[in-house]
Motif scaffolding. Structure first.
Motif, PDB file in Angstrom:
ATOM      1  N   MET A   1       2.312  -7.750   1.349  1.00  0.00           N
ATOM      2  CA  MET A   1       2.243  -7.090   0.046  1.00  0.00           C
ATOM      3  C   MET A   1       2.530  -8.099  -1.063  1.00  0.00           C
ATOM      4  SD  MET A   1       4.308  -3.749  -1.322  1.00  0.00           S
ATOM      5  CE  MET A   1       5.766  -4.718  -1.568  1.00  0.00           C
ATOM      6  N   ASN A   5      10.947  -8.498  -4.312  1.00  0.00           N
ATOM      7  CA  ASN A   5      11.743  -8.277  -3.108  1.00  0.00           C
ATOM      8  C   ASN A   5      11.922  -6.803  -2.798  1.00  0.00           C
ATOM      9  OD1 ASN A   5      13.384  -7.550  -5.186  1.00  0.00           O
ATOM     10  ND2 ASN A   5      15.160  -8.728  -4.517  1.00  0.00           N
ATOM     11  N   ASP A   6      11.452  -5.916  -3.654  1.00  0.00           N
ATOM     12  CA  ASP A   6      11.632  -4.492  -3.377  1.00  0.00           C
ATOM     13  C   ASP A   6      10.299  -3.805  -3.132  1.00  0.00           C
ATOM     14  OD1 ASP A   6      12.541  -1.969  -3.040  1.00  0.00           O
ATOM     15  OD2 ASP A   6      12.947  -1.588  -5.155  1.00  0.00           O
ATOM     16  N   TYR A   8       9.727  -0.824  -2.397  1.00  0.00           N
ATOM     17  CA  TYR A   8       9.679   0.596  -2.747  1.00  0.00           C
ATOM     18  C   TYR A   8       9.205   0.866  -4.182  1.00  0.00           C
ATOM     19  CZ  TYR A   8      12.224   2.194   1.438  1.00  0.00           C
ATOM     20  OH  TYR A   8      12.591   2.500   2.719  1.00  0.00           O
ATOM     21  N   THR A   9       9.476  -0.088  -5.085  1.00  0.00           N
ATOM     22  CA  THR A   9       9.249   0.190  -6.503  1.00  0.00           C
ATOM     23  C   THR A   9       7.839  -0.197  -6.959  1.00  0.00           C
ATOM     24  OG1 THR A   9      11.579  -0.229  -6.833  1.00  0.00           O
ATOM     25  CG2 THR A   9      10.243  -0.131  -8.803  1.00  0.00           C
ATOM     26  N   PRO A  10       7.124   0.735  -7.589  1.00  0.00           N
ATOM     27  CA  PRO A  10       5.774   0.432  -8.073  1.00  0.00           C
ATOM     28  C   PRO A  10       5.794  -0.489  -9.291  1.00  0.00           C
ATOM     29  CG  PRO A  10       6.169   2.826  -7.993  1.00  0.00           C
ATOM     30  CD  PRO A  10       7.497   2.135  -7.855  1.00  0.00           C
ATOM     31  N   HIS A  11       4.613  -0.942  -9.657  1.00  0.00           N
ATOM     32  CA  HIS A  11       4.432  -1.780 -10.845  1.00  0.00           C
ATOM     33  C   HIS A  11       3.460  -1.074 -11.776  1.00  0.00           C
ATOM     34  CE1 HIS A  11       6.431  -5.156  -8.885  1.00  0.00           C
ATOM     35  NE2 HIS A  11       5.918  -4.627  -7.786  1.00  0.00           N
ATOM     36  N   ARG A 100       1.675   0.122  -5.939  1.00  0.00           N
ATOM     37  CA  ARG A 100       2.279  -0.785  -4.950  1.00  0.00           C
ATOM     38  C   ARG A 100       1.191  -1.109  -3.954  1.00  0.00           C
ATOM     39  NH1 ARG A 100       6.096   1.436  -1.163  1.00  0.00           N
ATOM     40  NH2 ARG A 100       5.345   3.549  -1.524  1.00  0.00           N
ATOM     41  N   ILE A 251       5.289   1.406   4.206  1.00  0.00           N
ATOM     42  CA  ILE A 251       5.859   0.146   4.697  1.00  0.00           C
ATOM     43  C   ILE A 251       6.541   0.297   6.061  1.00  0.00           C
ATOM     44  CG2 ILE A 251       6.104  -0.892   2.410  1.00  0.00           C
ATOM     45  CD1 ILE A 251       9.036  -0.006   2.401  1.00  0.00           C
TER      46      ILE A 251
ATOM     47  N   VAL B  91      15.974   5.555  -5.325  1.00  0.00           N
ATOM     48  CA  VAL B  91      15.547   4.191  -5.005  1.00  0.00           C
ATOM     49  C   VAL B  91      14.974   3.471  -6.229  1.00  0.00           C
ATOM     50  CG1 VAL B  91      15.305   4.298  -2.500  1.00  0.00           C
ATOM     51  CG2 VAL B  91      13.461   5.155  -3.906  1.00  0.00           C
ATOM     52  N   TRP B  92      14.371   4.230  -7.131  1.00  0.00           N
ATOM     53  CA  TRP B  92      13.945   3.629  -8.395  1.00  0.00           C
ATOM     54  C   TRP B  92      13.857   4.692  -9.472  1.00  0.00           C
ATOM     55  CZ3 TRP B  92       9.032   5.584  -9.594  1.00  0.00           C
ATOM     56  CH2 TRP B  92       8.185   5.917  -8.523  1.00  0.00           C
ATOM     57  N   PHE B 104       9.416   0.595 -14.827  1.00  0.00           N
ATOM     58  CA  PHE B 104      10.012   0.864 -13.512  1.00  0.00           C
ATOM     59  C   PHE B 104      11.254   0.006 -13.329  1.00  0.00           C
ATOM     60  CE2 PHE B 104       5.558   1.970 -12.998  1.00  0.00           C
ATOM     61  CZ  PHE B 104       5.624   3.154 -12.279  1.00  0.00           C
ATOM     62  N   SER B 106      14.137  -0.810 -10.150  1.00  0.00           N
ATOM     63  CA  SER B 106      14.675  -0.487  -8.813  1.00  0.00           C
ATOM     64  C   SER B 106      16.143  -0.176  -8.938  1.00  0.00           C
ATOM     65  CB  SER B 106      14.610  -1.600  -7.793  1.00  0.00           C
ATOM     66  OG  SER B 106      13.841  -2.617  -8.008  1.00  0.00           O
ATOM     67  N   SER B 137       8.399  -5.335   9.026  1.00  0.00           N
ATOM     68  CA  SER B 137       7.413  -5.976   8.144  1.00  0.00           C
ATOM     69  C   SER B 137       7.926  -6.027   6.706  1.00  0.00           C
ATOM     70  CB  SER B 137       6.100  -5.209   8.159  1.00  0.00           C
ATOM     71  OG  SER B 137       5.731  -4.889   9.457  1.00  0.00           O
ATOM     72  N   TYR B 138       8.707  -5.022   6.327  1.00  0.00           N
ATOM     73  CA  TYR B 138       9.277  -4.983   4.978  1.00  0.00           C
ATOM     74  C   TYR B 138      10.770  -4.751   5.061  1.00  0.00           C
ATOM     75  CZ  TYR B 138       4.410  -4.403   3.718  1.00  0.00           C
ATOM     76  OH  TYR B 138       3.075  -4.586   3.576  1.00  0.00           O
ATOM     77  N   ASN B 139      11.485  -5.352   4.133  1.00  0.00           N
ATOM     78  CA  ASN B 139      12.930  -5.262   4.114  1.00  0.00           C
ATOM     79  C   ASN B 139      13.334  -4.305   2.989  1.00  0.00           C
ATOM     80  OD1 ASN B 139      15.713  -5.991   4.077  1.00  0.00           O
ATOM     81  ND2 ASN B 139      15.272  -7.583   2.565  1.00  0.00           N
ATOM     82  N   ILE B 141      15.943  -3.603   0.349  1.00  0.00           N
ATOM     83  CA  ILE B 141      17.038  -4.371  -0.256  1.00  0.00           C
ATOM     84  C   ILE B 141      18.323  -3.559  -0.331  1.00  0.00           C
ATOM     85  CG2 ILE B 141      15.768  -6.087  -1.574  1.00  0.00           C
ATOM     86  CD1 ILE B 141      15.939  -4.281  -3.998  1.00  0.00           C
ATOM     87  N   ARG B 142      18.205  -2.226  -0.434  1.00  0.00           N
ATOM     88  CA  ARG B 142      19.432  -1.418  -0.528  1.00  0.00           C
ATOM     89  C   ARG B 142      20.211  -1.494   0.785  1.00  0.00           C
ATOM     90  NH1 ARG B 142      15.048  -0.053  -2.161  1.00  0.00           N
ATOM     91  NH2 ARG B 142      14.732   0.239  -4.388  1.00  0.00           N
ATOM     92  N   GLU B 278      10.097  11.098   0.255  1.00  0.00           N
ATOM     93  CA  GLU B 278      10.383  10.609  -1.089  1.00  0.00           C
ATOM     94  C   GLU B 278      10.012  11.708  -2.074  1.00  0.00           C
ATOM     95  OE1 GLU B 278       9.070   6.593  -1.905  1.00  0.00           O
ATOM     96  OE2 GLU B 278       9.281   6.042   0.205  1.00  0.00           O
TER      97      GLU B 278
END
Ligand SMILES: Cc1cc2nc3c(=O)[nH]c(=O)nc-3n(C[C@H](O)[C@H](O)[C@H](O)COP(=O)(O)OP(=O)(O)OC[C@H]3O[C@@H](n4cnc5c(N)ncnc54)[C@H](O)[C@@H]3O)c2cc1C
Ligand code: SF4
Ligand code: SF4
Ligand code: FES
Lengths: 285, 364
Positions: A1, A5-6, A8-11, A100, A251, B91-92, B104, B106, B137-139, B141-142, B278
């Motif tokens: 992606m 580093n996150d 979950y958060t969209p742009h 995302r 994800i 989460v955001w 946005f 986070s 595949s994805y981390n 961060i929380r 979510e």
């Protein structure tokens, strides 16, 4: 992606063009508002984005176009089915959404080189295969014949008409359409048949043993297409399908898209047919 | 020099003040509302001194005894999971201004938490969730930040409850890795082993002595005793994994589905289940939305709802998803098993469904 580093958060992305394709189908052409992100963003044919509609939620939507072809834009064609997509129908040029992505596996563009390519779609299944078709056309001499078969409920549901016309008029490319509901009216551009997409398979002028098939549509359609092609001589490993399951995270964290051991969001959505044949055979997996 | 140390009960308050001094909020099992559950503690007295528990299918009861032990019970009602992967969190957030611009942000909400008394099964549960939220595949961060800020004092088992089955899974009621300090409670204190530099620093601070040979032997005997108390049996785990997937149409799925209420108590109490949904929670003015992540369960009908089809509408499909995921497909996904044998899903099942019995029926 992409990026940060996150995951979950969209742009934020801006709708540079809103196109109404049909009464409940529309296309949004997007651009990230952050120029750095916009310049870094790239995807492979078959991948999808999570598109966020303010205050309602995110949905998984395939990326339609080939980015280079559209020069700094990417687009999504969306059908209204529920909460989020209904809200999105009201979007306009200039509005903002969250994005995302890209997520998921892609069509086997490299493996398909030197082979005949058949694209078989049903309904809005044509959207996830536009980028793959464009990639073949832009690298026309690296692939064999290109055959595009599309099935829809009735003729007036046909979207992307200009694109289909351009494809049909490209070198060694043929577009074929099927509609199950009514006797089709000849539009003078490409062949129409009454029936299902599978009706075209036995009479295709391709080298089945050296072909790659990519198909998206309802599961029963994809399974029928895969079986017909294999019967006609295509190698099972050369038949690719794209699966759909509920998606929340994209994800591999939320568990919603599981099918057996697969997380469709990250292990798919594009699969070689043998990988999902057994999984799809068991009801309720 | 011995690898074992002895921490007398009288030093518990010093451990707590060490945590406080180092910015940790300390959570430990406490006697609350008829159960032993993790909650903040500030003094040794807060621990559930003398309490023992009884857990059976669909049954949980605690009793106060004269025992001088603080950790005489087995597993707390809930695992450590909610400290790392919260039942519900934002989460955001996104702010929308008059021009429609979306900003946005986070949200990463981290506390330094020291957990005093993590059973070996729950420790393995953390290791399994690490593979989902960190080494995937994805981390997330929380989750990762909370893990980095976590201090773990493991507590080996001196007893097992009726539903425990870590031994049947090839594990043992002794912490093998993933802790800062591992303790085994013997009468007047704990035999301690160091698992990390953080644990070593705490031990240095406590100025404790090495444990005697007799103390160590006592501790190891207690752990063996806990293992021997377990009576449940399963075929070797790899065999279970293969047989479940080979028997997806076994009639036992219908039978268990006819008893199961799809209540989700099992997934809620499980230390490894990670499913979540979510949700957007907008404010009334329409200027800001919080996007949350909340535990979900494969037992809920919504879990498989996809426009056009709800893939696991039938309770049989939902139970089968749960069992085959925990005991088979988890291996393909995370190269480990999805169950640590804590027995909570059996204890908290209102109709006494015992997952081990169900597996044995299908794998016969
Ligand atoms: C890989 C992939 C690519 C897709 N590409 C497209 C596309 O190009 N165009 C298009 O119109 N649609 C596409 N879809 C389907 C699209 O994601 C759903 O139609 C959409 O999520 C429905 O959301 P809703 O809130 O409007 O519907 P509701 O019925 O209100 O659904 C509520 C929620 O359930 C989940 N959900 C429901 N149906 C689906 C579904 N089919 N797939 C995933 N999640 C679902 C979503 O989280 C959704 O927000 C794709 C789905 C996947 C998995
Ligand atoms: S499946 Fe049951 S026994 Fe296994 S870890 Fe989860 S709650 Fe514990
Ligand atoms: S699918 Fe079910 S068993 Fe698997 S993690 Fe999610 S809730 Fe737990
Ligand atoms: S969409 Fe969340 S795991 Fe695939």
């Amino acid at each position: 992606m992409l990026y940060t580093n996150d995951a979950y958060t969209p742009h934020e992305a801006e709708i540079v063009e809103f196109i109404k394709d049909h009464h409940d189908i529309f296309t949004i052409r997007l651009k990230f508002t952050d120029p750095e992100l916009d310049s870094k963003y790239s995807f492979r044919p078959g991948q999808f984005n999570m598109i966020y509609f303010y205050g309602v939620g995110e949905v998984a939507i395939s990326i339609v176009n080939d980015r280079d072809h559209q020069k700094g834009r990417f687009e999504h064609t969306i059908q209204v089915v529920g909460r989020v997509t209904k809200g999105m129908m009201k979007l306009q040029t200039g509005d903002k959404v969250g994005v995302r992505g890209p997520f998921g596996t892609s069509w086997p563009m490299a493996e398909a080189k030197g082979k005949d390519v058949v694209i078989v779609t049903g309904g809005l299944g044509n959207a996830p295969l536009v980028a793959a078709t464009e990639e073949v056309l832009q690298n026309r001499n690296q692939y064999g014949k290109l055959r595009v078969i599309h099935g829809i409920k009735s003729q007036d549901w046909l979207i992307y008409q200009d694109m289909y016309e351009r494809w049909h008029n490209s070198p060694d490319t043929k577009v074929m359409m099927a509609t199950s509901a009514e006797d089709p009216v000849d539009n003078g551009k490409w062949e129409w048949k009454k029936g299902f997409v599978t009706a075209y398979i036995p009479e295709l002028d391709i080298d089945f043993a050296n072909s790659v098939v990519m198909t998206v549509g309802p599961e029963p359609m994809m399974l029928a297409v895969a079986k017909e092609f294999i019967k006609a001589g295509a190698k099972p490993d050369n038949v690719f399908v794209s699966l759909e399951r509920s998606m929340k995270c994209a994800i591999g964290h939320c568990g919603h898209c599981q099918l057996g051991s697969q997380f469709i969001c990250k292990d798919g959505a594009v699969y070689p047919y043998p990988a999902c044949e057994k999984l799809l055979a068991v009801k309720g997996l | 020099m011995s690898h074992y140390y002895f921490i007398p009960h009288t030093k518990i308050d010093q451990i707590l003040s060490y945590f406080k001094g180092n910015g940790y909020k300390c959570l430990a099992p406490r006697h609350l509302e008829g159960g032993i559950s993790y909650a903040p503690i500030s003094k040794a007295e807060d621990l559930p001194w003398g309490y023992v528990d009884e857990q059976k299918p669909g049954h949980y009861q605690i009793t106060k005894t004269e025992s001088p032990q603080a950790f005489g019970f087995t597993v707390p009602t809930a695992s450590v999971k909610p400290m790392l992967f919260k039942a519900k969190e934002t989460v955001w957030k996104v702010k929308r201004d008059d021009s429609g611009k979306l900003a946005f942000e986070s949200v990463v909400d981290v506390e330094k938490i020291a957990v005093f008394g993590v059973r070996p099964c729950d420790l393995r549960g953390i290791e399994i969730q690490d593979r989902v939220f960190q080494h995937n595949s994805y981390n997330d961060i929380r989750y990762s930040k909370r893990r980095e800020n976590q201090f773990i004092i493991a507590m080996n088992c001196g007893t097992s409850h009726f539903n425990c089955f870590c031994v049947a899974l090839g594990d043992y009621p002794r912490a093998d890795k993933g802790y800062d300090l591992a303790l085994t409670e013997i009468n007047a204190g704990f035999v301690a082993e160091i698992g990390s530099d953080k644990g070593r620093e705490l031990l240095l601070y406590l100025e404790v002595d090495a444990a005697t040979g007799a103390e160590v032997e006592h501790a190891l005997n207690l752990i063996d005793n806990a293992a021997q108390m377990q009576h449940k049996q399963l075929p070797p785990i790899k065999e279970v994994e293969a047989k479940l997937m080979a028997n997806l149409e076994h009639e036992a799925w219908d039978d268990v589905a006819s008893r199961c209420l799809s209540c989700g108590s099992c997934t809620n109490s499980c230390p490894t289940c990670f499913c979540h949904t979510e949700r957007d929670i907008p404010n009334v003015l329409g200027t800001e939305t919080e996007h949350t992540r909340e535990w979900d369960s494969c037992f809920s009908i919504d879990h498989s709802y996809t426009h056009g089809e709800t893939y696991r509408e039938n309770p049989k499909y939902r139970y089968r998803q749960w069992l085959t995921h925990k005991f088979s497909t988890w291996r393909d996904q995370f190269r480990t098993k999805g169950c640590v044998g804590c027995g909570r899903c059996v204890t908290w099942c209102p109709v006494k469904i015992d997952v081990v019995d169900e597996i044995n029926t299908i794998c016969k």
